[in-house]
Design an enzyme around this catalytic site. Structure first.
Site, short mmCIF file in Angstrom:
data_model
loop_
_atom_site.label_atom_id
_atom_site.label_comp_id
_atom_site.label_asym_id
_atom_site.label_seq_id
_atom_site.Cartn_x
_atom_site.Cartn_y
_atom_site.Cartn_z
N HIS A 61 -7.24 -5.06 10.34
CA HIS A 61 -6.95 -4.81 8.92
C HIS A 61 -5.70 -5.56 8.48
O HIS A 61 -4.81 -5.83 9.28
CB HIS A 61 -6.88 -3.31 8.60
N ASP A 120 0.82 -1.21 0.00
CA ASP A 120 0.00 0.00 0.00
C ASP A 120 0.85 1.27 0.00
O ASP A 120 2.07 1.22 0.18
CB ASP A 120 -0.96 0.00 1.21
N ASN A 164 -7.28 -3.28 14.58
CA ASN A 164 -8.68 -3.44 14.19
C ASN A 164 -8.89 -4.60 13.21
O ASN A 164 -9.96 -4.76 12.65
CB ASN A 164 -9.22 -2.13 13.58
N GLU A 168 -9.60 -2.22 5.61
CA GLU A 168 -10.19 -1.96 6.92
C GLU A 168 -11.40 -2.88 7.13
O GLU A 168 -11.90 -3.49 6.17
CB GLU A 168 -10.62 -0.49 6.99
P1 PGA Z 1 2.27 -1.96 12.86
O1 PGA Z 1 1.12 -1.98 11.77
O2 PGA Z 1 3.29 -2.93 12.38
O3 PGA Z 1 2.78 -0.54 12.81
O4 PGA Z 1 1.65 -2.34 14.15
C1 PGA Z 1 0.58 -3.20 11.38
C2 PGA Z 1 -0.53 -2.93 10.41
O5 PGA Z 1 -1.25 -1.94 10.58
O6 PGA Z 1 -0.68 -3.71 9.47
#
Ligand code: PGA
Length: 247
Positions: free
Chosen positions: A144, A73, A142, A149
């Site tokens: 995702h 992304d 959450n 999302e």
């Molecule tokens: P993080 O993010 O490694 O910064 O916890 C993980 C994600 O949002 O996929």
């Protein structure tokens, strides 16, 4: 290594040990198949993986010269040279420190005048390389995966999405102010991710324990996009003790 459903789960003692296991897995993939197509992730979790891959490159001669890489992304509105763009993250964490050919590194173009076309270009470029051999993924609190999302469809493809306020809040730590976090991104879809030949999901820290449990043994639901990973039979979860504590 234990099995939960059809997912393999490997638990490291610490976050660093877990990152080293993931780096070893990626390095094995590249040794077995030097022209591998790697799917790469950004965020806090994979930083230690990239540090270890850079070490393996410098000390053991692990070569990236024949790989293609596709990032999951990119933020809409951040140019490649913006310090918080994911293109810049990848340069700083990995690309500029190894022998990868920049022409073979693909990150969606978040400042394209036609964002839908930029998303389609990413899909097409993956297809042109014969698909992703090994996809590295994190998981958001959450649920995702990439920027898919809660509510994202199982068959979603690379597209422009709105970020939820919880994701914006979680990512504000990388910006001077939460107001600077972009509100949209281009992300590979869940359908795109599930086409990868194998998938490595990494999560560390107690804050991820509950969502890891929901993703692996809770209900399979749009509300937890990571729960869709059960549909794939080549997924390995790499967790530290804390992230695995609710399993
Ligand atoms: P993080 O993010 O490694 O910064 O916890 C993980 C994600 O949002 O996929």
């Amino acid at each position: 290594m234990k099995l939960i459903g059809n997912a393999s789960v490997q638990v490291g003692e610490t976050a660093v040990e877990t990152a080293n296991l993931v780096a070893a897995r990626i390095s094995q993939q590249m040794t077995d198949q030097p022209a591998s197509v790697l799917g790469l992730a950004t965020g806090g979790t994979p930083v230690a993986v990239y540090q270890q891959l850079v070490r393996l490159h410098r000390q053991n001669g692990l070569s990236f010269s024949r790989v293609h890489t596709f990032n999951l992304d990119e933020y809409v509105g951040l140019a490649a040279d913006h310090p918080q763009s994911y293109r810049m993250f990848m340069r700083e964490q990995l690309f500029d420190s190894v022998d990868v050919d920049p022409e073979r590194t693909f990150v969606p173009d978040g400042v394209a005048s036609d964002l839908a076309a930029a998303a389609a270009d990413h899909e097409n470029a993956i297809r042109d390389q014969g698909g992703i051999d090994l996809q590295l993924l994190g998981i958001g609190q959450n649920g995702h995966i990439a920027f898919n999302e809660p509510g994202s469809a199982l068959d979603s493809r690379t597209r422009v999405v709105d970020l939820t306020s919880s994701t914006i809040q979680a990512n504000a730590r990388f910006f001077a102010d939460a107001a600077e976090v972009p509100t949209r991104a281009i992300t590979m879809g869940i359908g795109t991710i599930l086409e990868s030949k194998s998938i490595v999901v990494m999560a560390t820290g107690a804050a991820k324990a509950e969502i890891v449990r929901r993703a692996l043994v809770g209900e399979e639901t749009r509300d937890c996009p990571a729960s869709y990973l059960r549909r794939h039979d080549g997924v390995t979860w790499y967790l530290d003790r804390e992230a695995a504590s609710q399993l």
